[in-house]
Design a protein around this motif. Structure first.
Motif, short mmCIF file in Angstrom:
data_model
loop_
_atom_site.label_atom_id
_atom_site.label_comp_id
_atom_site.label_asym_id
_atom_site.label_seq_id
_atom_site.Cartn_x
_atom_site.Cartn_y
_atom_site.Cartn_z
N TYR A 107 0.82 -1.21 0.00
CA TYR A 107 0.00 0.00 0.00
C TYR A 107 0.85 1.25 0.00
O TYR A 107 0.52 2.24 -0.66
CB TYR A 107 -0.97 0.01 1.19
N SER A 108 1.95 1.23 0.72
CA SER A 108 2.84 2.38 0.76
C SER A 108 3.36 2.71 -0.65
O SER A 108 3.37 3.87 -1.07
CB SER A 108 4.00 2.11 1.71
N LYS A 109 3.78 1.69 -1.37
CA LYS A 109 4.26 1.90 -2.75
C LYS A 109 3.14 2.42 -3.64
O LYS A 109 3.35 3.30 -4.47
CB LYS A 109 4.84 0.61 -3.30
N LYS A 110 1.93 1.89 -3.47
CA LYS A 110 0.78 2.34 -4.26
C LYS A 110 0.41 3.78 -3.92
O LYS A 110 0.02 4.55 -4.81
CB LYS A 110 -0.43 1.41 -4.07
N ILE A 111 0.52 4.15 -2.65
CA ILE A 111 0.23 5.52 -2.22
C ILE A 111 1.23 6.48 -2.87
O ILE A 111 0.87 7.54 -3.37
CB ILE A 111 0.26 5.64 -0.68
N GLU A 112 2.51 6.10 -2.87
CA GLU A 112 3.54 6.93 -3.49
C GLU A 112 3.31 7.07 -5.00
O GLU A 112 3.46 8.15 -5.57
CB GLU A 112 4.94 6.37 -3.21
N LEU A 165 4.23 -1.20 11.29
CA LEU A 165 4.54 -0.15 10.31
C LEU A 165 5.08 -0.72 9.01
O LEU A 165 5.66 -1.80 9.00
CB LEU A 165 5.59 0.80 10.91
N PRO A 166 4.94 0.05 7.93
CA PRO A 166 5.60 -0.37 6.69
C PRO A 166 7.11 -0.39 6.91
O PRO A 166 7.64 0.33 7.75
CB PRO A 166 5.23 0.73 5.69
N CYS A 167 7.78 -1.20 6.15
CA CYS A 167 9.22 -1.35 6.26
C CYS A 167 9.84 -0.91 4.93
O CYS A 167 9.53 -1.46 3.89
CB CYS A 167 9.52 -2.83 6.53
N ILE A 168 10.67 0.12 4.99
CA ILE A 168 11.26 0.66 3.76
C ILE A 168 12.78 0.60 3.83
O ILE A 168 13.36 0.46 4.90
CB ILE A 168 10.79 2.10 3.48
N SER A 169 13.41 0.74 2.69
CA SER A 169 14.87 0.74 2.64
C SER A 169 15.39 2.13 2.96
O SER A 169 14.65 3.12 2.89
CB SER A 169 15.35 0.31 1.25
N LYS A 170 16.65 2.22 3.29
CA LYS A 170 17.27 3.52 3.57
C LYS A 170 17.18 4.44 2.36
O LYS A 170 17.03 5.65 2.51
CB LYS A 170 18.73 3.34 3.98
N ASP A 171 17.25 3.88 1.16
CA ASP A 171 17.16 4.68 -0.06
C ASP A 171 15.79 5.34 -0.21
O ASP A 171 15.68 6.40 -0.81
CB ASP A 171 17.44 3.82 -1.29
N GLU A 172 14.77 4.71 0.31
CA GLU A 172 13.41 5.22 0.17
C GLU A 172 13.08 6.33 1.16
O GLU A 172 12.10 7.05 0.97
CB GLU A 172 12.40 4.08 0.34
N ILE A 173 13.88 6.49 2.20
CA ILE A 173 13.58 7.47 3.25
C ILE A 173 13.42 8.88 2.67
O ILE A 173 12.49 9.59 3.01
CB ILE A 173 14.67 7.46 4.35
N LYS A 174 14.32 9.28 1.80
CA LYS A 174 14.28 10.64 1.25
C LYS A 174 13.09 10.86 0.31
O LYS A 174 12.64 11.98 0.13
CB LYS A 174 15.58 10.94 0.50
N LYS A 175 12.60 9.77 -0.28
CA LYS A 175 11.54 9.89 -1.29
C LYS A 175 10.14 9.68 -0.74
O LYS A 175 9.17 10.02 -1.41
CB LYS A 175 11.78 8.87 -2.42
N THR A 176 10.01 9.14 0.45
CA THR A 176 8.69 8.77 0.96
C THR A 176 8.00 9.92 1.69
O THR A 176 8.65 10.79 2.24
CB THR A 176 8.77 7.55 1.89
N GLY A 177 6.69 9.85 1.68
CA GLY A 177 5.89 10.79 2.46
C GLY A 177 5.48 10.19 3.80
O GLY A 177 4.82 10.84 4.61
N LEU A 178 5.87 8.94 4.04
CA LEU A 178 5.56 8.29 5.32
C LEU A 178 6.19 9.07 6.47
O LEU A 178 7.34 9.48 6.38
CB LEU A 178 6.15 6.87 5.35
N ILE A 179 5.43 9.26 7.54
CA ILE A 179 6.01 9.97 8.69
C ILE A 179 6.54 9.02 9.75
O ILE A 179 7.27 9.43 10.63
CB ILE A 179 5.02 10.97 9.31
N LYS A 180 6.17 7.73 9.67
CA LYS A 180 6.67 6.76 10.63
C LYS A 180 6.80 5.42 9.92
O LYS A 180 5.88 4.98 9.25
CB LYS A 180 5.70 6.64 11.81
N PHE A 181 7.95 4.77 10.09
CA PHE A 181 8.20 3.52 9.38
C PHE A 181 9.33 2.80 10.08
O PHE A 181 10.00 3.35 10.94
CB PHE A 181 8.58 3.79 7.92
#
Length: 153
Positions: free
Chosen positions: A42-47, A120-136
């Protein structure tokens, strides 16, 4: 009816005790990995939704309106009620904070959204700068890869 088919065909409880365990009200830690996988999806789809339409959706339901292939499912890790086999699962918690930030989670063992035990969703370090998630949470494999890279330098 769908829940009954799901339990019989997918989970295939072997005994009445297995069935009772799978259908008890509350948190089911065996489904946590599945829940994290759903949240990541869902996080990827939201982005992608934001990338496509310029703003985050106002609800998870809006994802399905934009892309008919998306089916927003409930969180199987938490059963809210079981009324003679008619099982109600918790919904994933989504909140659009602003046009650049959002919160996405599943209720944890306490059954209450936006608490410390949320899944919480689990993202890679590379995705941190690109995501709008506020907690992960950060994907462990990306930390391990980052550590290996640092050790090699």
């Amino acid at each position: 009816m769908i829940n009954f088919i799901f339990f019989l065909c997918v989970l295939n409880p072997q005994t009445n005790q297995d069935y009772k365990e799978l259908t008890k009200i509350g948190f089911h830690p065996n489904f946590k990995d599945c829940t994290i996988s759903d949240l990541n999806y869902y996080s990827k789809k939201i982005e992608k939704y934001k990338e496509h339409l310029g703003d985050f959706p106002y609800s998870l339901g809006h994802l399905a309106l934009d892309d008919k292939k998306i089916l927003v499912t409930p969180d199987l890790s938490y059963i809210v009620s079981n009324n003679n086999g008619d099982i109600t699962y918790a919904d994933y918690y989504y909140e659009r904070i602003s046009s650049t930030k959002y919160y996405l989670s599943a209720v944890g063992p306490d059954g209450i959204p936006k608490t410390l035990d949320d899944i919480l969703p689990c993202i890679s370090k590379d995705e941190i700068k690109k995501t709008g998630l506020i907690k992960f949470s950060i994907r462990k494999d990306s930390i391990e890869l980052q550590t290996k890279k640092l050790l090699q330098e």
